[in-house]
Design an enzyme around this catalytic site. Structure first.
Site, mmCIF file in Angstrom:
data_model
loop_
_atom_site.group_PDB
_atom_site.id
_atom_site.type_symbol
_atom_site.label_atom_id
_atom_site.label_comp_id
_atom_site.label_asym_id
_atom_site.label_seq_id
_atom_site.Cartn_x
_atom_site.Cartn_y
_atom_site.Cartn_z
ATOM 1 N N LYS A 127 -3.293 -10.546 2.411
ATOM 2 C CA LYS A 127 -1.905 -10.067 2.496
ATOM 3 C C LYS A 127 -0.928 -11.182 2.887
ATOM 4 O O LYS A 127 -1.312 -12.210 3.415
ATOM 5 C CB LYS A 127 -1.829 -8.858 3.431
ATOM 6 C CG LYS A 127 -2.383 -7.618 2.702
ATOM 7 C CD LYS A 127 -2.213 -6.325 3.450
ATOM 8 C CE LYS A 127 -2.741 -5.178 2.572
ATOM 9 N NZ LYS A 127 -2.848 -3.915 3.286
ATOM 10 N N ARG A 133 -11.425 -3.022 4.192
ATOM 11 C CA ARG A 133 -11.016 -2.969 2.779
ATOM 12 C C ARG A 133 -10.632 -4.380 2.337
ATOM 13 O O ARG A 133 -9.615 -4.910 2.746
ATOM 14 C CB ARG A 133 -9.825 -2.013 2.635
ATOM 15 C CG ARG A 133 -9.367 -1.831 1.200
ATOM 16 C CD ARG A 133 -8.144 -0.942 1.127
ATOM 17 N NE ARG A 133 -7.754 -0.716 -0.254
ATOM 18 C CZ ARG A 133 -7.026 -1.575 -0.969
ATOM 19 N NH1 ARG A 133 -6.595 -2.691 -0.427
ATOM 20 N NH2 ARG A 133 -6.727 -1.303 -2.223
HETATM 21 N N1 HH2 Z 1 -3.657 -1.902 1.144
HETATM 22 C C1 HH2 Z 1 -3.342 -1.882 -0.176
HETATM 23 C C2 HH2 Z 1 -3.685 -0.771 -0.952
HETATM 24 N N2 HH2 Z 1 -4.346 0.281 -0.436
HETATM 25 N N3 HH2 Z 1 -5.371 1.325 1.418
HETATM 26 C C3 HH2 Z 1 -5.694 1.328 2.709
HETATM 27 N N4 HH2 Z 1 -6.367 2.364 3.242
HETATM 28 N N5 HH2 Z 1 -5.363 0.278 3.545
HETATM 29 C C4 HH2 Z 1 -4.678 -0.817 3.078
HETATM 30 O O1 HH2 Z 1 -4.373 -1.733 3.868
HETATM 31 C C5 HH2 Z 1 -4.320 -0.842 1.690
HETATM 32 C C6 HH2 Z 1 -4.685 0.278 0.872
HETATM 33 C C7 HH2 Z 1 -2.645 -3.056 -0.781
HETATM 34 O O2 HH2 Z 1 -3.567 -3.996 -1.278
HETATM 35 P P1 HH2 Z 1 -3.998 -4.131 -2.808
HETATM 36 O O3 HH2 Z 1 -4.642 -2.882 -3.306
HETATM 37 O O4 HH2 Z 1 -4.837 -5.339 -2.953
HETATM 38 O O5 HH2 Z 1 -2.651 -4.414 -3.579
HETATM 39 P P2 HH2 Z 1 -1.741 -3.504 -4.510
HETATM 40 O O6 HH2 Z 1 -1.263 -2.350 -3.688
HETATM 41 O O7 HH2 Z 1 -0.643 -4.433 -4.938
HETATM 42 O O8 HH2 Z 1 -2.580 -3.029 -5.653
#
Ligand code: HH2
Length: 294
Positions: A226, A260
């Protein structure tokens, strides 16, 4: 030719005090892996790789929640995630399939296709009926804290006390979920690192994560790659694995139990060391094998 470390859950001597949730984003615009696994065959292959590295939950997402992301209509989100969930379910891997969605229609089809975990970054606020669906299906779920919505969440986030405020929110959502009929033991809670938080808010949450353990449910933590890690290290998004590992160890020591991440192998090694050190687990070292793949 590539060398890859593979990890077999079957060689675990006991049930580990943590689980790794591997991220599979089937999106064109996710902040760190957008566009990498849009083809469902590539996404399933990636998920297999993450399971080989030690993931016990695979979190499939079809809508980016990065700051200022545009919402995706449910039919489009379904087109992205369903073939991946179906492909994964067919493989019958020793892994739980999670759907990362805030939408009832998407969660319903994902559960039909073999998912058994709903990861909702809005904690059932976007679609309150989602709680009833999770209850009816006996699925597991993660309820996450987010200030506002992805489009605006990073516009001057403010808290009286970020840990107290997040804790009160999670407590309220936990009660809402159990009132909707979800068994308490099926609920995980997540402070939502990066979701409506400044750099200092994220660090404060990590530093005082142990205060959230009194909610009595396993804590999920999502720091992986992040932007606050980029700000601390000056590194681009694909170069934040070491920083992610540092937060993983800190969060484990302060009580997080589900991690995660995008970089499963590195996280798995860090947690093996952290668990043995802080939790005296396992008494016998786990075995890993090194295999050569083409
Ligand atoms: N962070 C993201 C998405 N889903 N779910 C939980 N439970 N906790 C988190 O910290 C979290 C999440 C964001 O990360 P990412 O999926 O890599 O990115 P994007 O939302 O741009 O797809």
């Amino acid at each position: 030719m590539r060398w890859q470390t593979s990890y077999r859950a079957s060689v675990r001597e006991a049930v580990a005090p943590y689980r790794i949730m591997g991220v599979v984003n089937v999106t064109p615009d996710s902040f760190s892996d957008g566009g990498a696994f849009e083809d469902h065959v590539a996404a399933v292959a990636h998920a297999r790789r993450l399971v080989g590295e030690g993931a016990e939950i695979i979190d499939v997402g079809g809508e980016s929640t990065r700051p200022r992301a545009d919402p995706v209509p449910a039919p489009e989100e379904l087109d992205r995630v369903l073939p991946v969930i179906e492909g994964l379910a067919e493989l019958r891997l020793p892994v739980q399939i999670s759907i990362d969605t805030m939408k009832l229609a998407v969660a319903e089809k994902a559960l039909d296709a073999g998912a058994t975990y709903v990861n909702d970054v809005t904690a059932f606020r976007h679609d309150p009926d989602l709680a009833g669906l999770v209850a009816d299906r006996g699925a597991d779920c993660c309820l996450m804290h987010m200030l506002g919505e992805p489009r605006t969440m990073q516009d001057h986030p403010h808290y009286d006390d970020v840990v107290d405020d997040v804790k009160a929110f999670l407590d309220e959502r936990l009660h809402a979920a159990t009132r909707a009929g979800i068994a308490e033991e099926r609920i995980h809670l997540d402070p939502g690192i990066g979701f409506g938080k400044t750099l200092e808010h994220n660090l404060e949450l990590l530093r005082r994560l142990d205060e959230l353990t009194t909610l009595g449910r396993p804590l999920v933590i999502g720091t992986s790659r992040k932007s606050f890690l980029g700000r601390l290290t000056g590194r681009d998004v694909t170069e934040r694995v070491h920083a992610t590992v540092a937060t993983t160890v800190i969060a484990f020591e302060r009580g997080a139990r589900v991690f995660r991440v995008h970089d499963v192998a590195a996280t798995r090694d860090a947690l093996a060391v952290a668990a043995a050190t802080f939790g005296r687990w396992p008494a016998i070292p786990t075995r890993t094998t090194t295999t050569r793949t083409t």
